[in-house]
Enzyme design. Structure first.
Site, PDB file in Angstrom:
ATOM      1  N   LYS A   1       0.828  -1.209   0.000  1.00  0.00           N
ATOM      2  CA  LYS A   1       0.000   0.000   0.000  1.00  0.00           C
ATOM      3  C   LYS A   1       0.865   1.264   0.000  1.00  0.00           C
ATOM      4  O   LYS A   1       2.088   1.192   0.185  1.00  0.00           O
ATOM      5  CB  LYS A   1      -0.945  -0.066   1.201  1.00  0.00           C
ATOM      6  CG  LYS A   1      -2.004  -1.171   1.094  1.00  0.00           C
ATOM      7  CD  LYS A   1      -2.874  -1.218   2.348  1.00  0.00           C
ATOM      8  CE  LYS A   1      -4.021  -2.205   2.200  1.00  0.00           C
ATOM      9  NZ  LYS A   1      -4.858  -2.259   3.447  1.00  0.00           N
TER      10      LYS A   1
ATOM     11  N   TYR B   1     -12.585  -2.503  -3.729  1.00  0.00           N
ATOM     12  CA  TYR B   1     -13.155  -2.486  -2.374  1.00  0.00           C
ATOM     13  C   TYR B   1     -14.673  -2.381  -2.371  1.00  0.00           C
ATOM     14  O   TYR B   1     -15.259  -1.947  -1.372  1.00  0.00           O
ATOM     15  CB  TYR B   1     -12.513  -1.352  -1.565  1.00  0.00           C
ATOM     16  CG  TYR B   1     -11.103  -1.681  -1.082  1.00  0.00           C
ATOM     17  CD1 TYR B   1     -10.865  -2.768  -0.233  1.00  0.00           C
ATOM     18  CD2 TYR B   1     -10.016  -0.892  -1.445  1.00  0.00           C
ATOM     19  CE1 TYR B   1      -9.582  -3.070   0.221  1.00  0.00           C
ATOM     20  CE2 TYR B   1      -8.724  -1.188  -1.002  1.00  0.00           C
ATOM     21  CZ  TYR B   1      -8.520  -2.273  -0.166  1.00  0.00           C
ATOM     22  OH  TYR B   1      -7.246  -2.574   0.293  1.00  0.00           O
TER      23      TYR B   1
ATOM     24  N   ASN C   1      -2.064   0.022   7.295  1.00  0.00           N
ATOM     25  CA  ASN C   1      -1.613  -1.334   7.636  1.00  0.00           C
ATOM     26  C   ASN C   1      -0.783  -2.008   6.546  1.00  0.00           C
ATOM     27  O   ASN C   1      -0.654  -3.235   6.503  1.00  0.00           O
ATOM     28  CB  ASN C   1      -2.799  -2.199   8.081  1.00  0.00           C
ATOM     29  CG  ASN C   1      -3.813  -2.421   6.975  1.00  0.00           C
ATOM     30  OD1 ASN C   1      -3.668  -1.890   5.875  1.00  0.00           O
ATOM     31  ND2 ASN C   1      -4.821  -3.217   7.248  1.00  0.00           N
TER      32      ASN C   1
ATOM     33  N   HIS D   1      -2.101  -5.373   1.459  1.00  0.00           N
ATOM     34  CA  HIS D   1      -3.360  -6.062   1.172  1.00  0.00           C
ATOM     35  C   HIS D   1      -3.031  -7.463   0.668  1.00  0.00           C
ATOM     36  O   HIS D   1      -2.088  -7.644  -0.098  1.00  0.00           O
ATOM     37  CB  HIS D   1      -4.159  -5.331   0.084  1.00  0.00           C
ATOM     38  CG  HIS D   1      -5.276  -6.165  -0.471  1.00  0.00           C
ATOM     39  ND1 HIS D   1      -6.488  -6.262   0.163  1.00  0.00           N
ATOM     40  CD2 HIS D   1      -5.335  -7.002  -1.544  1.00  0.00           C
ATOM     41  CE1 HIS D   1      -7.254  -7.109  -0.523  1.00  0.00           C
ATOM     42  NE2 HIS D   1      -6.576  -7.576  -1.559  1.00  0.00           N
TER      43      HIS D   1
ATOM     44  N   GLU E   1      -9.734 -10.411  -7.772  1.00  0.00           N
ATOM     45  CA  GLU E   1      -8.771  -9.312  -7.637  1.00  0.00           C
ATOM     46  C   GLU E   1      -7.604  -9.377  -8.627  1.00  0.00           C
ATOM     47  O   GLU E   1      -7.156  -8.334  -9.118  1.00  0.00           O
ATOM     48  CB  GLU E   1      -8.199  -9.299  -6.208  1.00  0.00           C
ATOM     49  CG  GLU E   1      -9.226  -8.906  -5.164  1.00  0.00           C
ATOM     50  CD  GLU E   1      -8.687  -8.978  -3.745  1.00  0.00           C
ATOM     51  OE1 GLU E   1      -9.385  -8.502  -2.843  1.00  0.00           O
ATOM     52  OE2 GLU E   1      -7.581  -9.525  -3.529  1.00  0.00           O
TER      53      GLU E   1
HETATM   54  N1  UDP Z   1      -9.824  -0.656   7.241  1.00  0.00           N
HETATM   55  C1  UDP Z   1      -9.826   0.501   7.996  1.00  0.00           C
HETATM   56  N2  UDP Z   1     -10.573   0.541   9.148  1.00  0.00           N
HETATM   57  C2  UDP Z   1     -11.335  -0.514   9.553  1.00  0.00           C
HETATM   58  C3  UDP Z   1     -11.318  -1.687   8.776  1.00  0.00           C
HETATM   59  C4  UDP Z   1     -10.567  -1.730   7.627  1.00  0.00           C
HETATM   60  O1  UDP Z   1      -9.170   1.479   7.660  1.00  0.00           O
HETATM   61  O2  UDP Z   1     -11.988  -0.423  10.603  1.00  0.00           O
HETATM   62  C5  UDP Z   1      -9.038  -0.704   6.001  1.00  0.00           C
HETATM   63  C6  UDP Z   1      -7.692  -1.396   6.174  1.00  0.00           C
HETATM   64  O3  UDP Z   1      -6.754  -0.740   5.311  1.00  0.00           O
HETATM   65  C7  UDP Z   1      -7.995  -2.800   5.678  1.00  0.00           C
HETATM   66  C8  UDP Z   1      -8.953  -2.506   4.530  1.00  0.00           C
HETATM   67  O4  UDP Z   1      -9.754  -1.436   5.012  1.00  0.00           O
HETATM   68  O5  UDP Z   1      -6.817  -3.464   5.254  1.00  0.00           O
HETATM   69  C9  UDP Z   1      -9.852  -3.645   4.125  1.00  0.00           C
HETATM   70  O6  UDP Z   1     -10.503  -4.156   5.253  1.00  0.00           O
HETATM   71  P1  UDP Z   1     -10.641  -5.737   5.497  1.00  0.00           P
HETATM   72  O7  UDP Z   1     -11.591  -5.931   6.637  1.00  0.00           O
HETATM   73  O8  UDP Z   1     -10.967  -6.390   4.199  1.00  0.00           O
HETATM   74  O9  UDP Z   1      -9.195  -6.143   6.005  1.00  0.00           O
HETATM   75  P2  UDP Z   1      -8.009  -6.968   5.306  1.00  0.00           P
HETATM   76  O10 UDP Z   1      -8.647  -8.019   4.433  1.00  0.00           O
HETATM   77  O11 UDP Z   1      -7.187  -5.968   4.532  1.00  0.00           O
HETATM   78  O12 UDP Z   1      -7.244  -7.562   6.455  1.00  0.00           O
HETATM   79 MG    MG Z   2     -10.152  -7.880   2.996  1.00  0.00          MG
END
Ligand code: UDP
Ligand code: MG
Length: 149
Positions: free
Chosen positions: A9, A49, A112, A115, A126
């Protein structure tokens, strides 16, 4: 063989962590089959997303992922989807286990670093968002017999 999509990211690229985080994945023994640097458009981010549209963090997430270049990668290996997700750690770096990428390099859920596709259906959706078939390279790796039984 299974494939998964990884996005390093904008924070990873801005912080100069592309090499060290890519090394974590290489060291796992999985195989890189696609790689490029690009800036994600608002349209692409919305497609990627779509599942999160309407959630409280959605607007911030779209802003974050489109704010600066990213590195996208396609990795291949046995159970690679699970291997990469576990190498990344929990979504919130503060909750992630030490030794995972998110825990070792981050502190905020909205920054974080990485992805990774979360399942076979997600990976199948994806990967073509970022790579054409021709951009994914099938190649033989000399050390494969020392990694895969
Ligand atoms: N995210 C965020 N706040 C939240 C949950 C998710 O900013 O409360 C962002 C974070 O960058 C995350 C992305 O949205 O990686 C996608 O969320 P997901 O639940 O799919 O998490 P991932 O699959 O990336 O672990
Ligand atoms: Mg996810």
């Amino acid at each position: 063989m299974e494939r998964t999509l990884v996005i390093l990211k904008p924070d990873t690229v801005q912080r100069g962590l592309v090499g060290v985080i890519t090394s974590r994945l290489e060291q796992r023994g999985i195989k890189l089959v696609g790689l490029k640097l690009l800036q994600i458009s608002a349209e692409l981010a919305a497609r990627h997303y779509a599942v999160h549209k309407g959630k409280s963090f959605y607007e911030g997430l779209i802003h974050y992922i489109t704010s600066s270049p990213v590195v996208v990668q396609c990795w291949e290996g046995k159970r690679v989807i699970e291997v990469v997700r576990r190498t990344c750690g929990s979504t919130n770096p503060t909750d992630a286990d030490l030794g995972t990428i998110r825990a070792d390099f981050g502190v905020e859920i909205g920054r974080n670093l990485i992805h990774a596709s979360d399942g076979a259906d997600t990976a199948a959706y994806e990967i073509p968002l970022y790579f054409t078939e021709a951009e994914l390279v099938a190649w033989d790796r000399a050390v494969d017999c020392w990694i895969n039984e």
